[in-house]
Enzyme design. Structure first.
Site, PDB file in Angstrom:
ATOM      1  N   ASP A  93      23.255 -24.580  -7.273  1.00 12.02           N
ATOM      2  CA  ASP A  93      24.302 -25.535  -7.591  1.00 12.02           C
ATOM      3  C   ASP A  93      23.560 -26.749  -8.153  1.00 12.02           C
ATOM      4  O   ASP A  93      22.370 -26.918  -7.896  1.00 12.02           O
ATOM      5  CB  ASP A  93      25.055 -25.892  -6.300  1.00 12.02           C
ATOM      6  N   CYS A 126       4.369 -41.641  21.604  1.00 13.09           N
ATOM      7  CA  CYS A 126       5.782 -41.987  21.394  1.00 13.09           C
ATOM      8  C   CYS A 126       6.531 -41.872  22.706  1.00 13.09           C
ATOM      9  O   CYS A 126       7.359 -42.712  23.054  1.00 13.09           O
ATOM     10  CB  CYS A 126       6.436 -41.032  20.414  1.00 13.09           C
ATOM     11  N   ASP A 173      25.202 -27.081  -1.885  1.00 16.30           N
ATOM     12  CA  ASP A 173      25.457 -28.047  -0.812  1.00 16.30           C
ATOM     13  C   ASP A 173      26.928 -28.412  -0.662  1.00 16.30           C
ATOM     14  O   ASP A 173      27.356 -28.809   0.400  1.00 16.30           O
ATOM     15  CB  ASP A 173      24.660 -29.329  -1.059  1.00 16.30           C
ATOM     16  N   CYS A 182       4.557 -37.286  19.616  1.00 19.38           N
ATOM     17  CA  CYS A 182       3.359 -37.159  20.421  1.00 19.38           C
ATOM     18  C   CYS A 182       3.557 -37.832  21.772  1.00 19.38           C
ATOM     19  O   CYS A 182       4.597 -38.412  22.049  1.00 19.38           O
ATOM     20  CB  CYS A 182       2.189 -37.823  19.707  1.00 19.38           C
ATOM     21  N   ASP A 191      30.856 -24.877  -2.521  1.00 19.05           N
ATOM     22  CA  ASP A 191      29.848 -23.822  -2.527  1.00 19.05           C
ATOM     23  C   ASP A 191      29.948 -22.932  -1.295  1.00 19.05           C
ATOM     24  O   ASP A 191      29.374 -21.850  -1.270  1.00 19.05           O
ATOM     25  CB  ASP A 191      28.434 -24.419  -2.556  1.00 19.05           C
TER      26      ASP A 191
END
Lengths: 730, 55
Positions: free
Chosen positions: A438, A33, A622, A30, A626
């Protein structure tokens, strides 16, 4: 040994005596920040620029050369409560940004031309039915040509280039009919203007380009934004390695600054960020991110280690190798290449629409010309009518139908924690009817958790947690986190590969292997039930406890599996891990179909088998093992914690601990595909209505303009409905 | 109607000025952070630096 943080790799010189660095910052949401960060950083003396980019979540910093160390900015941001890390623009993102700017420039030119040509066209339309002099009309037409021709030549470049590329590869795409339509419309208008005719189509041609550029720009902007977020996430992983800069001196440098041949130090509890070979030391390493296998592997001199492995017990010196040397990686790369070739055969909805569309439209225009000649009209009138057919059927709404939905849907997915790697992933995800998970790191969380904390007295567990703070071992880290320990015990001694011990109130406390704590007798009851857990023990004097530590299932995994089943989607687990571990997970989640100990090639074979049976497979995984199957599947997803290779291969990436984004993404994609089809139908329905008018030869530029903008706006409004994707997922 | 010869080019000149403005704003990076720019417009000004206390 001395450790320093070295960010000089990311610093570049910006002008005279000024240095520049870009930081990716987490948690900037925002204006508050933004102001806080900019003020906080500007307060450091010698900082000349501190500017937050709220869209890309980055900070640009400049300071006087040689006065400050970049790590000071990161510390300052940490004090303010933001995690930050230097960010380096990858070439892929730089290309997207440049392309996005070029499209915006084209759009600006086209929009300017449309507005001004329209300003000239409207008087002509109204003048044609009232008292406009032919000289005035010609003047307006010539002015329109003066604006439209150069503008179309500039703003049409994206379409002309893409059409030319398609034609030189002997295929067609949507840009071919667009380019032909625009060129013919402009050419005919010039000829008509020379012959003092009543109608010219400069406005239609340039307006068409404007609407299409809106679609292109939205599409490009979506991709650019995804790249920026993915780039930030990669940067914030802050992957560093301890590199030897002298025989006994190490420097913590970013991975990007490490070259083959360098020697790095891998301490216990650290995740390896590079590929290499062990040259000194002995340890156990956890390769679950790479192979899916949760049992530890012994590493000694000569053992290859891969990026993503976790070092468990001892300290290792590793020589960095070039990626292709390693056999596992070479095998995975080969499988990956094969799988990716299969992927490119998929035809996107837009392409298949245009493959049908172009011949139909061009044939209709040709038959119109022939029909009018047979009916006794002159060549000139017949050709003008034929070109009018092309103009009115130009796929304006068709060009917007898919990019607008993709943009809105990807925004909705982004909010539910899913990033899109490729635009056509939405179509493929919507079609998927079988999900392969997985196990390690996907169904389970990537870090360890203590499962039986409730069985241990709170004060004991607290003490164990404080003792655990003195060790880097991942099991100890899990214990410390579970006990929310803050203050380490002074004088704790770590015995490599065994555990930690300390003396508190004259009683010795130990945390480590059961044998180290003399608790071997206690092991056996709990560990048998939970094959994935590893046991640690804690002892205080004669009191002994067993701590069961394992990778926990994601908190909502069971609900997600149930939700998938409720949507009639098949679920299966394919894991490289041992059988008992996979069986336990499959049983806990209620998945009847599971296979354990599968190699990357087996995974692909299984996916191919399912494909032959007609299933559209979504692969969620992951590990590096894979990656080939992610590429082979119809569509793929990875958690943000995945290995680099998998993340680059996956179509979608989901963030955070829950698994729910998987279901949310499927729901959004299905809704988006429905809207895309609806949009295509709307665009075609418009053509079906407009074409007879065009063939009959009564189309005026006014009708063309109204029909074109009307259908485009209708399609855009319909796309906005993708925003309201339902939130109740499971 | 001769006035058209002046007014129409004038209108086009104004349009061109708009286009030039747009291209300039694009080049100077004003479209790089649309979210941030929206907030900056309504952000409070930086409070004046407090002078070191001397009383």
């Amino acid at each position: 040994m001395q450790v320093t943080r070295d960010f000089s790799h990311y610093v570049r010189t910006a002008g005279e005596g000024v240095q520049h660095i870009d930081l990716a910052v987490e948690g900037v949401h925002c204006a508050g920040c933004m102001a806080k960060i900019e003020r906080g950083l500007s307060a450091i003396p010698d900082v000349t620029l501190a500017r937050v980019n709220l869209t890309d979540r980055r900070v640009a910093l400049e300071w006087k050369q040689g006065t400050l160390d970049p790590s000071r900015f990161i510390d300052r941001l940490a004090e303010l409560g933001y995690k930050a890390y230097p960010y380096e623009t990858e070439s892929a993102e730089a290309t997207e940004v440049a392309e996005s700017r070029f499209l915006l420039r084209c759009l600006g030119v086209a929009a300017f031309a449309t507005m001004n040509v329209m300003m000239l066209s409207i008087p002509v339309w109204s003048g044609n039915v009232s008292d406009m002099l032919p000289e005035q009309r010609d003047f307006f037409h010539w002015l329109s040509a003066l604006i439209a021709l150069p503008a179309a030549a500039y703003a049409g470049q994206p379409f002309f280039r893409s059409a030319w590329r398609a034609l030189s590869n002997k295929t067609t795409n949507m840009d071919v009919p667009i380019s032909i339509g625009v060129c013919l419309a402009l050419g005919m208008s010039v000829v008509e203007t020379i012959h003092h005719a009543e109608h010219a189509y400069f406005d239609a041609a340039i307006m068409l380009l404007t609407f299409l550029l809106v679609g292109r720009f939205l599409d490009q902007n979506m991709r650019r934004r995804t790249r920026a977020v993915a780039g930030n996430l990669a940067a914030l992983k802050a992957e560093t390695a301890a590199k030897f800069v002298g025989p006994d001196e190490i420097s913590q440098v970013p991975v990007a600054a490490i070259h083959p041949g360098d020697i790095v130090l891998l301490r216990p509890g650290e995740r390896c960020a590079i590929d290499g070979t062990v040259i000194e030391g002995r340890s156990e390493i956890d390769q679950s991110l790479i192979t899916g296998e949760t049992l530890y592997v012994t590493a000694e001199q000569g053992t290859p280690v891969y990026a993503g492995s976790m070092n468990i017990s001892g300290t290792l010196r590793v020589r960095v190798s070039a990626a292709s040397e390693a056999t596992l990686l070479a095998e995975i790369t080969r499988l990956l290449d094969n799988a990716l070739q299969g992927r490119s055969r998929y035809m996107r909805l837009a392409d298949s629409a245009s493959r049908l569309y172009a011949p139909v439209v061009h044939a209709t225009a040709l038959f119109t010309i022939l029909g009018w000649i047979i009916a006794g009209a002159g060549w000139h009138d017949a050709i003008v009518t034929g070109v009018a057919v092309l103009i009115i059927t130009c796929p304006c709404a068709l060009g917007l139908a898919i990019p607008t939905v993709q943009t809105v849907a990807s925004g909705a997915m982004f909010k539910s924690g899913v990033l899109l790697n490729s635009g056509d992933a939405i179509e493929r995800l919507a079609e998927s009817d079988y999900v392969i998970f997985d196990k390690t790191g996907t169904l389970t969380l990537p870090h360890l958790e203590v499962t039986n904390a409730a069985d241990i007295p709170a004060d004991m567990f607290d003490l164990a947690g404080r003792l655990a703070l003195s060790s880097h071992h991942p099991v100890a880290a899990a214990v410390a986190q579970a006990a929310v320990a803050k203050s380490p015990i002074v004088g704790a001694i770590e015995e490599t590969g065994q555990g930690v011990r300390a003396t508190v109130d004259d009683v010795e406390i130990r945390l480590g292997r059961p044998s180290f704590c003399g608790a071997d007798a206690l092991v056996g009851d709990g560990a048998d039930l939970d094959p994935e857990a590893s046991s640690a023990a804690f002892s205080k004097g004669s009191e002994k406890f067993i701590l069961s530590v394992r990778q926990g299932l994601r908190p909502d995994a069971q609900a997600v599996i149930a939700a998938l089943k409720a949507r009639n989607i098949g679920v299966e687990i394919l894991s490289g891990d041992r059988e008992p571990a996979v069986r336990a997970a499959a049983h806990a989640l209620g998945v009847p179909e599971w296979r354990a100990g599968v190699t990357p090639a087996d995974k692909i074979a299984r996916i191919e088998e399912l494909k032959r049976r007609g299933a559209k497979v979504l692969m969620v995984g992951d590990g590096m093992n894979d990656a080939p199957s992610l590429a082979a599947a119809h569509v793929s997803m990875s958690p943000i914690s995945a290995a680099h290779l998998s993340q680059a291969t996956a179509d979608l990436i989901f963030l955070g601990r829950p698994l729910a984004p998987v279901v949310a993404a499927i729901d959004s994609a299905r809704k988006a595909l429905h809207l895309m089809r609806q949009n295509l139908r709307l665009a075609i329905a418009y053509n079906v209505l407009a074409v007879p008018i065009a063939i009959s030869g009564v189309v005026t530029p006014l009708i063309a303009a109204a029909a074109m903008s009307g259908s485009s706006i209708l399609v855009m409004l319909n796309s906005l409905r993708a925003r309201s994707a339902s939130r109740e997922i499971v | 109607m001769e006035i058209l010869v002046i007014l129409v080019p004038l209108a086009l000149m104004l349009g061109l000025a708009g286009l030039a403005g747009f291209l300039w704003s694009l080049r100077s990076g004003q479209y790089d952070d649309l979210d941030g720019a929206a907030w900056r417009a309504i952000a409070d000004d930086e409070p004046p630096q407090e002078a070191p206390a001397k009383r």
